[in-house]
Design a protein around this motif. Structure first.
Motif, PDB file in Angstrom:
ATOM      1  N   ALA A  80      -9.589  11.045 -19.467  1.00 53.31           N
ATOM      2  CA  ALA A  80      -9.572   9.897 -18.561  1.00 53.31           C
ATOM      3  C   ALA A  80      -8.559   8.867 -19.039  1.00 53.31           C
ATOM      4  CB  ALA A  80     -10.962   9.263 -18.491  1.00 53.31           C
ATOM      5  N   GLY A  81      -7.874   8.269 -18.085  1.00 51.21           N
ATOM      6  CA  GLY A  81      -6.907   7.235 -18.413  1.00 51.21           C
ATOM      7  C   GLY A  81      -7.563   5.873 -18.562  1.00 51.21           C
ATOM      8  N   ARG A  82      -6.734   4.883 -18.864  1.00 53.30           N
ATOM      9  CA  ARG A  82      -7.271   3.537 -19.111  1.00 53.30           C
ATOM     10  C   ARG A  82      -7.902   2.948 -17.858  1.00 53.30           C
ATOM     11  NH1 ARG A  82      -4.042  -0.875 -22.772  1.00 53.30           N
ATOM     12  NH2 ARG A  82      -5.790  -2.332 -23.036  1.00 53.30           N
ATOM     13  N   PHE A  83      -7.257   3.152 -16.716  1.00 51.04           N
ATOM     14  CA  PHE A  83      -7.812   2.623 -15.473  1.00 51.04           C
ATOM     15  C   PHE A  83      -9.100   3.339 -15.099  1.00 51.04           C
ATOM     16  CE2 PHE A  83      -8.176   2.771 -10.821  1.00 51.04           C
ATOM     17  CZ  PHE A  83      -8.303   1.416 -10.561  1.00 51.04           C
ATOM     18  N   GLN A  84      -9.171   4.638 -15.335  1.00 53.24           N
ATOM     19  CA  GLN A  84     -10.390   5.380 -15.040  1.00 53.24           C
ATOM     20  C   GLN A  84     -11.547   4.919 -15.915  1.00 53.24           C
ATOM     21  OE1 GLN A  84      -8.578   9.316 -15.574  1.00 53.24           O
ATOM     22  NE2 GLN A  84      -9.079   9.785 -13.435  1.00 53.24           N
ATOM     23  N   VAL A  85     -11.280   4.666 -17.176  1.00 55.77           N
ATOM     24  CA  VAL A  85     -12.323   4.141 -18.068  1.00 55.77           C
ATOM     25  C   VAL A  85     -12.787   2.778 -17.589  1.00 55.77           C
ATOM     26  CG1 VAL A  85     -12.787   3.334 -20.418  1.00 55.77           C
ATOM     27  CG2 VAL A  85     -11.540   5.467 -20.055  1.00 55.77           C
ATOM     28  N   PHE A  86     -11.831   1.950 -17.168  1.00 57.65           N
ATOM     29  CA  PHE A  86     -12.190   0.630 -16.667  1.00 57.65           C
ATOM     30  C   PHE A  86     -13.060   0.727 -15.406  1.00 57.65           C
ATOM     31  CE2 PHE A  86     -11.390  -3.008 -13.893  1.00 57.65           C
ATOM     32  CZ  PHE A  86     -11.639  -4.072 -14.744  1.00 57.65           C
ATOM     33  N   ARG A  87     -12.679   1.593 -14.480  1.00 59.99           N
ATOM     34  CA  ARG A  87     -13.392   1.701 -13.209  1.00 59.99           C
ATOM     35  C   ARG A  87     -14.757   2.363 -13.364  1.00 59.99           C
ATOM     36  NH1 ARG A  87     -13.676   5.725  -9.502  1.00 59.99           N
ATOM     37  NH2 ARG A  87     -12.123   6.938 -10.628  1.00 59.99           N
ATOM     38  N   MET A  88     -14.868   3.345 -14.242  1.00 64.66           N
ATOM     39  CA  MET A  88     -16.093   4.140 -14.327  1.00 64.66           C
ATOM     40  C   MET A  88     -17.088   3.632 -15.360  1.00 64.66           C
ATOM     41  SD  MET A  88     -14.319   7.918 -14.022  1.00 64.66           S
ATOM     42  CE  MET A  88     -15.879   8.783 -13.972  1.00 64.66           C
ATOM     43  N   VAL A  89     -16.625   2.872 -16.354  1.00 62.86           N
ATOM     44  CA  VAL A  89     -17.528   2.422 -17.425  1.00 62.86           C
ATOM     45  C   VAL A  89     -17.525   0.911 -17.574  1.00 62.86           C
ATOM     46  CG1 VAL A  89     -18.098   2.591 -19.880  1.00 62.86           C
ATOM     47  CG2 VAL A  89     -17.253   4.604 -18.666  1.00 62.86           C
ATOM     48  N   ARG A  90     -16.357   0.346 -17.792  1.00 60.51           N
ATOM     49  CA  ARG A  90     -16.310  -1.079 -18.131  1.00 60.51           C
ATOM     50  C   ARG A  90     -16.758  -1.963 -16.968  1.00 60.51           C
ATOM     51  NH1 ARG A  90     -14.038  -1.972 -23.011  1.00 60.51           N
ATOM     52  NH2 ARG A  90     -12.650  -0.371 -23.859  1.00 60.51           N
ATOM     53  N   LEU A  91     -16.259  -1.688 -15.774  1.00 57.48           N
ATOM     54  CA  LEU A  91     -16.611  -2.532 -14.628  1.00 57.48           C
ATOM     55  C   LEU A  91     -18.093  -2.439 -14.270  1.00 57.48           C
ATOM     56  CD1 LEU A  91     -15.681  -4.517 -12.512  1.00 57.48           C
ATOM     57  CD2 LEU A  91     -15.018  -2.589 -11.048  1.00 57.48           C
ATOM     58  N   PRO A  92     -18.691  -1.235 -14.177  1.00 60.29           N
ATOM     59  CA  PRO A  92     -20.143  -1.197 -13.915  1.00 60.29           C
ATOM     60  C   PRO A  92     -20.962  -1.890 -14.998  1.00 60.29           C
ATOM     61  CG  PRO A  92     -19.167   0.943 -13.468  1.00 60.29           C
ATOM     62  CD  PRO A  92     -18.099   0.117 -14.111  1.00 60.29           C
ATOM     63  N   SER A  93     -20.543  -1.776 -16.263  1.00 64.42           N
ATOM     64  CA  SER A  93     -21.276  -2.458 -17.328  1.00 64.42           C
ATOM     65  C   SER A  93     -21.139  -3.970 -17.237  1.00 64.42           C
ATOM     66  CB  SER A  93     -20.772  -1.979 -18.699  1.00 64.42           C
ATOM     67  OG  SER A  93     -20.965  -0.591 -18.856  1.00 64.42           O
ATOM     68  N   ALA A  94     -20.022  -4.436 -16.684  1.00 64.80           N
ATOM     69  CA  ALA A  94     -19.780  -5.880 -16.606  1.00 64.80           C
ATOM     70  C   ALA A  94     -20.413  -6.527 -15.384  1.00 64.80           C
ATOM     71  CB  ALA A  94     -18.274  -6.152 -16.603  1.00 64.80           C
ATOM     72  N   LEU A  95     -20.811  -5.743 -14.385  1.00 67.02           N
ATOM     73  CA  LEU A  95     -21.329  -6.330 -13.147  1.00 67.02           C
ATOM     74  C   LEU A  95     -22.523  -7.259 -13.358  1.00 67.02           C
ATOM     75  CD1 LEU A  95     -20.989  -3.508 -10.467  1.00 67.02           C
ATOM     76  CD2 LEU A  95     -19.751  -5.668 -10.616  1.00 67.02           C
ATOM     77  N   ALA A 112     -19.565   2.293 -26.090  1.00 71.62           N
ATOM     78  CA  ALA A 112     -18.424   2.941 -26.744  1.00 71.62           C
ATOM     79  C   ALA A 112     -18.513   4.456 -26.669  1.00 71.62           C
ATOM     80  CB  ALA A 112     -18.336   2.491 -28.208  1.00 71.62           C
ATOM     81  N   ASP A 113     -19.722   5.010 -26.703  1.00 71.45           N
ATOM     82  CA  ASP A 113     -19.868   6.467 -26.627  1.00 71.45           C
ATOM     83  C   ASP A 113     -19.421   7.001 -25.270  1.00 71.45           C
ATOM     84  OD1 ASP A 113     -20.859   6.508 -29.194  1.00 71.45           O
ATOM     85  OD2 ASP A 113     -22.959   6.374 -28.550  1.00 71.45           O
ATOM     86  N   ARG A 114     -19.758   6.291 -24.212  1.00 76.87           N
ATOM     87  CA  ARG A 114     -19.334   6.726 -22.884  1.00 76.87           C
ATOM     88  C   ARG A 114     -17.823   6.636 -22.740  1.00 76.87           C
ATOM     89  NH1 ARG A 114     -22.584   3.481 -18.541  1.00 76.87           N
ATOM     90  NH2 ARG A 114     -21.429   4.924 -17.185  1.00 76.87           N
ATOM     91  N   ILE A 115     -17.236   5.574 -23.291  1.00 72.44           N
ATOM     92  CA  ILE A 115     -15.781   5.440 -23.232  1.00 72.44           C
ATOM     93  C   ILE A 115     -15.105   6.582 -23.991  1.00 72.44           C
ATOM     94  CG2 ILE A 115     -13.855   3.984 -23.938  1.00 72.44           C
ATOM     95  CD1 ILE A 115     -15.623   1.564 -23.458  1.00 72.44           C
ATOM     96  N   GLN A 116     -15.636   6.893 -25.175  1.00 74.08           N
ATOM     97  CA  GLN A 116     -15.064   7.970 -25.977  1.00 74.08           C
ATOM     98  C   GLN A 116     -15.200   9.318 -25.272  1.00 74.08           C
ATOM     99  OE1 GLN A 116     -13.315   7.410 -28.664  1.00 74.08           O
ATOM    100  NE2 GLN A 116     -12.834   9.584 -28.923  1.00 74.08           N
ATOM    101  N   MET A 117     -16.330   9.535 -24.612  1.00 71.62           N
ATOM    102  CA  MET A 117     -16.530  10.796 -23.908  1.00 71.62           C
ATOM    103  C   MET A 117     -15.514  10.951 -22.774  1.00 71.62           C
ATOM    104  SD  MET A 117     -19.908  12.155 -21.898  1.00 71.62           S
ATOM    105  CE  MET A 117     -19.665  10.928 -20.601  1.00 71.62           C
ATOM    106  N   LEU A 118     -15.266   9.866 -22.021  1.00 71.89           N
ATOM    107  CA  LEU A 118     -14.285   9.945 -20.946  1.00 71.89           C
ATOM    108  C   LEU A 118     -12.883  10.199 -21.491  1.00 71.89           C
ATOM    109  CD1 LEU A 118     -15.414   7.127 -18.481  1.00 71.89           C
ATOM    110  CD2 LEU A 118     -15.561   9.582 -18.161  1.00 71.89           C
TER     111      LEU A 118
END
Length: 300
Positions: free
Chosen positions: A202-217, A191-197
């Motif tokens: 950063a937009g929703r897609f950028q947050v998804f591509r840069m944080v959520r997707l790598p964390s989900a891999l 959540a801290d990384r998402i908040q920082m972006l």
């Protein structure tokens, strides 16, 4: 002016003025082990399973081979490994066997890809859109409680005795482990990384591509690993219910003919197929998500 001579690699530290030189390193009995033998001993000390795994296999096969006759176990009930090996060689030399093998691989692979693609799309939507989660999650949970094997007769009735019913069965069984891992993986982002972006615009897609997707891999690859094995299981179960070809159909034929050694041979091929698929997924994971922990599995 005093000139200080730098210490050379051949001098003994702390004895610059004595003229004593460091002798060559010995690798005899008194010296530390070096070279390839030392590395092998170190590997075996750190990873004893390299010896234990094949050792247990050899012991089990030897006991199985030579203990059946003294124990009075009939060959037609539990054949010796040597007879199973003969049956396996016979099966591999039969062109019809490879036809059955190709059918099962096609059913498993197509069903696996369909299940994975559907789980990725639906899992992403559920984890990112609250309305989708509230709408579909009750139905997904209810459907997940149904034994998937019990659906095989329905699929045969609906889609026929061809490959379609087995593909659907493989897709359904591979779908749920992948779905749960996708949802949990996308929700596990920091959540801290998402908040920082978001602070940096950063937009929703950028947050998804840069944080959520790598964390989900790591979770996604765990679902892929489980799903490929389940897809093979689903295809074989579908062939049990109704089929004209495939390894499941071949397994039933050997059972009807009371060819127990042939049944073991087909089971060995199915196990090898699952192992190869498992190691391919693991190899892909090491290339793409090399930081993933091996035990991060949510659903099995």
């Amino acid at each position: 002016m005093t000139v200080t001579r730098p210490e050379t690699s051949g001098d003994v530290p702390g004895a610059e003025g004595t003229g004593r030189k460091r002798g060559p390193r010995r690798s005899g009995r008194g010296g530390p082990p070096s070279g390839a033998p030392a590395r092998r001993r170190l590997d075996l000390r750190e990873r004893p399973e390299l010896v234990l795994v094949p050792g247990v296999f050899v012991v089990v096969v030897l006991v199985w081979e030579f203990a059946l006759r003294p124990l009075g176990v009939d060959e037609y009930v539990l054949p010796r490994p040597s007879r199973i090996a003969d049956a396996l060689v016979t099966q591999l030399g039969d062109p019809m066997f490879w036809t059955h093998f190709q059918v099962t691989v096609q059913e498993s692979l197509i069903g696996y890809l369909l299940g994975v693609a559907t789980a990725l799309l639906l899992g992403t939507a559920i984890s990112q859109i609250r309305l989708v989660e509230r709408t579909f999650m009750p139905y997904i949970v209810a459907f997940q409680t149904v034994p998937k094997v019990a659906l095989a007769p329905l699929f045969v009735v609906w889609f026929g005795f061809g490959m379609t019913s087995k593909i659907v069965m493989a897709a359904v069984i591979a779908f749920f482990p992948m779905l749960v891992n996708v949802i949990e993986g996308l929700r596990s982002a920091d959540a801290d990384r998402i908040q920082m972006l978001k602070v940096f615009g950063a937009g929703r897609f950028q947050v998804f591509r840069m944080v959520r997707l790598p964390s989900a891999l790591p979770f996604i690859f765990a679902g892929l690993d489980i799903g490929i094995v389940f897809a093979i299981l689903g295809a074989v179960v579908g062939e049990f219910i109704g089929a004209k070809e495939g390894l499941g159909y071949l397994l039933l034929q050997t059972n009807y003919n009371f060819d127990i050694a042939g049944m073991f041979a087909v089971l060995i091929v199915l196990s090898a197929l699952g192992l190869v698929a498992h190691f391919l997924i693991r190899l892909l994971q090491r290339r793409i998500a090399f930081w993933a922990e091996e035990n991060r599995v949510v659903a099995s």
